[in-house]
Design an enzyme around this catalytic site. Structure first.
Site, PDB file in Angstrom:
ATOM      1  N   GLU A  90      28.153 -36.278  18.814  1.00  0.00           N
ATOM      2  CA  GLU A  90      28.140 -37.689  18.428  1.00  0.00           C
ATOM      3  C   GLU A  90      27.392 -37.889  17.126  1.00  0.00           C
ATOM      4  O   GLU A  90      26.384 -37.233  16.889  1.00  0.00           O
ATOM      5  CB  GLU A  90      27.397 -38.498  19.495  1.00  0.00           C
ATOM      6  N   HIS A 137     -27.784 -33.294  26.936  1.00  0.00           N
ATOM      7  CA  HIS A 137     -28.746 -32.504  26.155  1.00  0.00           C
ATOM      8  C   HIS A 137     -28.036 -31.526  25.228  1.00  0.00           C
ATOM      9  O   HIS A 137     -28.469 -31.291  24.099  1.00  0.00           O
ATOM     10  CB  HIS A 137     -29.700 -31.757  27.095  1.00  0.00           C
ATOM     11  N   CYS A 144     -35.592 -32.579  35.458  1.00  0.00           N
ATOM     12  CA  CYS A 144     -35.119 -32.002  34.202  1.00  0.00           C
ATOM     13  C   CYS A 144     -36.298 -31.531  33.370  1.00  0.00           C
ATOM     14  O   CYS A 144     -37.241 -32.289  33.116  1.00  0.00           O
ATOM     15  CB  CYS A 144     -34.305 -33.044  33.424  1.00  0.00           C
TER      16      CYS A 144
END
Length: 672
Positions: free
Chosen positions: A200, A611, A589
């Site tokens: 097409e 961190h 921590c």
DNA sequence: GGGAACCGATTAG
DNA sequence: TTCCACTAATCGGTTCCC
């Protein structure tokens, strides 16, 4: 037999409610006994998983239509008046854009694949024949179409319709050859013609018509002859002032266009398919293009800007007349259907095969992408997709499989009949060129800026007062707090095993920056083994049970790759050490003193990422600190897995209560 | 609010 | 005997981050 069954049923003609596309008119199908075809298709399909899924889809469509009818009923007289004004103004604006200066030709090869096969094997001439196999037919010749056989029909149904049907396997090499021959002809009429597919094309023949003082129709006739001489094949050609109408034969005259379009069934328009046709017909009573204009107010009230715009354009017979710039490919994919299975080893193996196929295609096109989408079709024909976007561009089968495995893992256990992989968000750079994320980010910025500008231009002409239409989308249904809403408020279901998955993805992505660097190491260029062995599958379940991320060995088994993967694992499990963080007494921590209990796995990881990001930002030599921090990435990935989780709890969010006005119209602004 | 990412759905050949 | 494909594009909705 069939008649007896039908007579004994509750409904005299149950196949009438089974809507397939197979009875729609198509060239060569005139005179087909539609009812017979519909009945045979129904009887052959009845009771299958496919059929059940189709019924589900139809029920949802009916629900959607009901919903739209309800919304329509809610419109007050004032609303209707307002939207009628909006529609009237928009119609005037669209009318002002009508361009009758161009002549577009649409060429379509007749039953292309079948015709090519007949050309190379003349004994097929006059016999009903289909190109394809038992699962699906690509094209049927006219002899077969008389039985109701047509493209996109499963072969086994076609055989029921026409027992003497001859099946010919597809041979794309052959079709490509003939396609090239036709394109050489098209080039003579329009060097910039638009190929829509192998068989097409759209041609702007305005200049040819002028130069040779010929009408569009005359050029079309000449082109058809020329194609036939060059290929031995026949083609159809339509001529009209724009591409929307180029499949028909129309002069460049407004009255001719309007007269023709008014009585044209909407289904004849490209972009309006089975679903849209049903919605427009059953919710709005619209069957012809003329009715699009008559009910323009309603369309403006209940559809989005662009959709309403498209509908009104259809009603006016206005389509695109420009020759768009050759657009580059935006995605590449590979998918395969197989016998439904829930065997995880088998699924991973098939995934590896598909990743390899995709990689091969990527290499052919010299492409690199950064968004990988996994498509799944369950044994019950439900289709899902899951996507992940990487910070870096990739194209190797190892990388593809790595991301694909993660996506698949989140869906297990599952019984599938199809898997597919699609890669998008391409990098313009070719494979082999140095990878520079900063540069790519800049490229993306430029591209997106261009797109934004384009969208702005496209939407500028629209009335801004239709914006409130979007409110309509939220009007239906009551709201209740569901899993995704819980998610929104930060509440997590402790029983949801996918929380682990969140963690998995999170772990992996938090190290992306390190891993990405490693992947560029020469050793990673070696081809890895793609097949996952049984032993490896055992490891899959082990890792699954542990709730930790899949180690890279499972994504590529060569010794070189293994070395690299071990390094990756180190980064996965020791990222906390890398940023110097230690949980003092497994609680506090060491860097900032914040307290977090051990079972706050995810929060701890994010904290660790924080961190790490902090450290990376201080390290000016890191290119990643200039583009995206690990924190950002981890959040993104977390969201990805959250979405996966939501789907698992509520597989089809749109199919439930939240029946909003979905989009229906792909391509509507592109080709027409 | 805008943008990005993800997801489902539709369409076409 | 076989029992509903594959590729690509696009849009609207949703969610989340900045």
């Amino acid at each position: 037999m069939e008649k007896n069954e039908n007579l004994s049923g509750d409904k005299p003609r149950p196949w009438h409610s089974y809507h397939t596309v197979y009875t729609n008119a198509k060239a060569g199908m005139e005179g087909v006994d539609k009812e017979k075809v519909q009945r045979i298709v129904y009887e052959t399909s009845k009771g299958s998983k496919y059929f059940e899924n189709e019924e589900k889809k139809e029920a949802l469509l009916r629900q959607k239509i009901e919903n739209m009818r309800a919304q329509r009923a809610k419109l007050s007289a004032a609303d209707l008046s307002h939207y009628q004004t909006v529609a009237d103004r928009r119609i005037l604006e669209l009318e002002a854009t009508r361009d009758l200066s161009r002549i577009w030709l649409h060429a379509d090869m007749d039953a292309f694949y079948a015709a090519v096969e007949t050309l190379s094997n003349p004994s097929l001439k006059g016999k009903p024949m289909a190109v394809g196999g038992m699962s699906m037919i690509s094209t049927a010749n006219y002899e077969a179409r008389r039985f109701g056989v047509r493209a996109a029909m499963p072969g086994f149904i076609a055989r029921k319709l026409c027992p003497e049907l001859i099946f010919v396997p597809t041979d794309f090499k052959k079709y490509t050859h003939y396609s090239e021959l036709t394109r050489k002809v098209f080039e003579k009429y329009d060097p910039n013609f638009m190929a829509a597919s192998l068989d097409e094309a759209y041609l702007d023949i305005t200049e040819v018509c002028k130069e040779r003082s010929m009408s569009g129709g005359e050029i079309a006739e000449e082109l058809r002859k020329c194609v036939n001489e060059e290929t031995g094949l026949t083609c159809s050609a339509g001529v009209a002032p724009n591409r929307l109408l180029a499949k028909f034969v129309l002069t460049n005259d407004r009255m001719a266009v309007m007269t023709f379009i008014f009585s044209l069934p909407i289904r004849k328009i490209g972009g309006i398919g089975k679903v849209t046709e049903h919605i427009l017909r059953d919710a709005f009573g619209i069957s012809t293009c003329e009715e699009m204009l008559q009910k323009g107010g309603l369309l403006c009230a209940l559809f989005s800007h662009s959709t309403a715009d498209f509908f009104l354009s259809v009603g006016l017979g206005i389509g695109r007349t420009d020759t768009p710039q050759v657009s580059s490919r935006k995605s590449i994919s590979s998918e395969r259907t197989f016998s439904a299975t829930d065997d995880e080893t088998l699924l991973y193996q098939k995934l590896a095969d598909i990743a390899e196929m995709l990689c091969t295609d990527m290499k052919k096109g010299g492409l690199c992408g950064r968004t990988l989408t996994l498509k799944l079709k369950t044994a019950s024909f439900e289709v899902r997709s899951r996507a992940v976007t990487s910070e870096k561009y990739f194209s190797s089968s190892e990388d593809i499989l790595k991301y694909a495995s993660k996506l698949l893992k989140a869906e297990l256990p599952i019984s599938l009949r199809l898997m597919g992989l699609r890669l998008s968000h391409f990098n313009e750079d070719k494979i082999g060129s140095p990878s520079d994320p900063t540069q790519k980010t800049l490229n993306n910025f430029i591209v997106s800026a261009d797109l934004s500008r384009k969208n702005l231009v496209d939407s500028k002409s629209l009335g801004s007062d239709i914006n409130d239409l979007k409110l309509m989308n939220n009007m239906e249904g009551s709201f209740s707090i569901e899993s995704h809403e819980l998610q929104r408020y930060g509440i997590r279901d402790p029983l949801d095993s996918n929380n682990l998955q969140d963690l998995n993805v999170h772990h992996c992505t938090s190290t992306d920056s390190v891993e990405a660097e490693k992947i560029r190491e020469p050793s990673s260029n070696k081809i890895a083994d793609k097949v996952i062995t049984k032993d490896m599958a055992g490891e899959v379940s082990q890792w699954k049970e542990s709730g930790l991320s899949l180690p890279g060995q499972l994504e590529g088994g060569s010794p070189d790759r293994v070395n690299q993967v071990i390094m990756d694992n180190e980064t996965v499990f020791s990222s906390e050490q890398k940023d110097g963080l230690v949980w003092v007494d497994d609680y506090k921590c060491s860097l900032c003193g914040i307290e977090m209990p051990p079972y706050f796995d995810e929060e701890r990881q994010e904290h660790s990422d924080f961190h790490l990001a902090e450290r990376l930002q201080n390290d000016e030599s890191s290119i990643y600190s200039r583009t995206s921090t690990p924190r950002q990435r981890s959040v993104k990935k977390d969201r990805i897995s959250s979405q996966s989780k939501r789907k698992r709890h509520k597989p089809s969010p749109k199919k439930g209560r939240h029946l909003s006005i979905d989009m229906f119209f792909a391509k509507s602004n592109q080709n027409f």
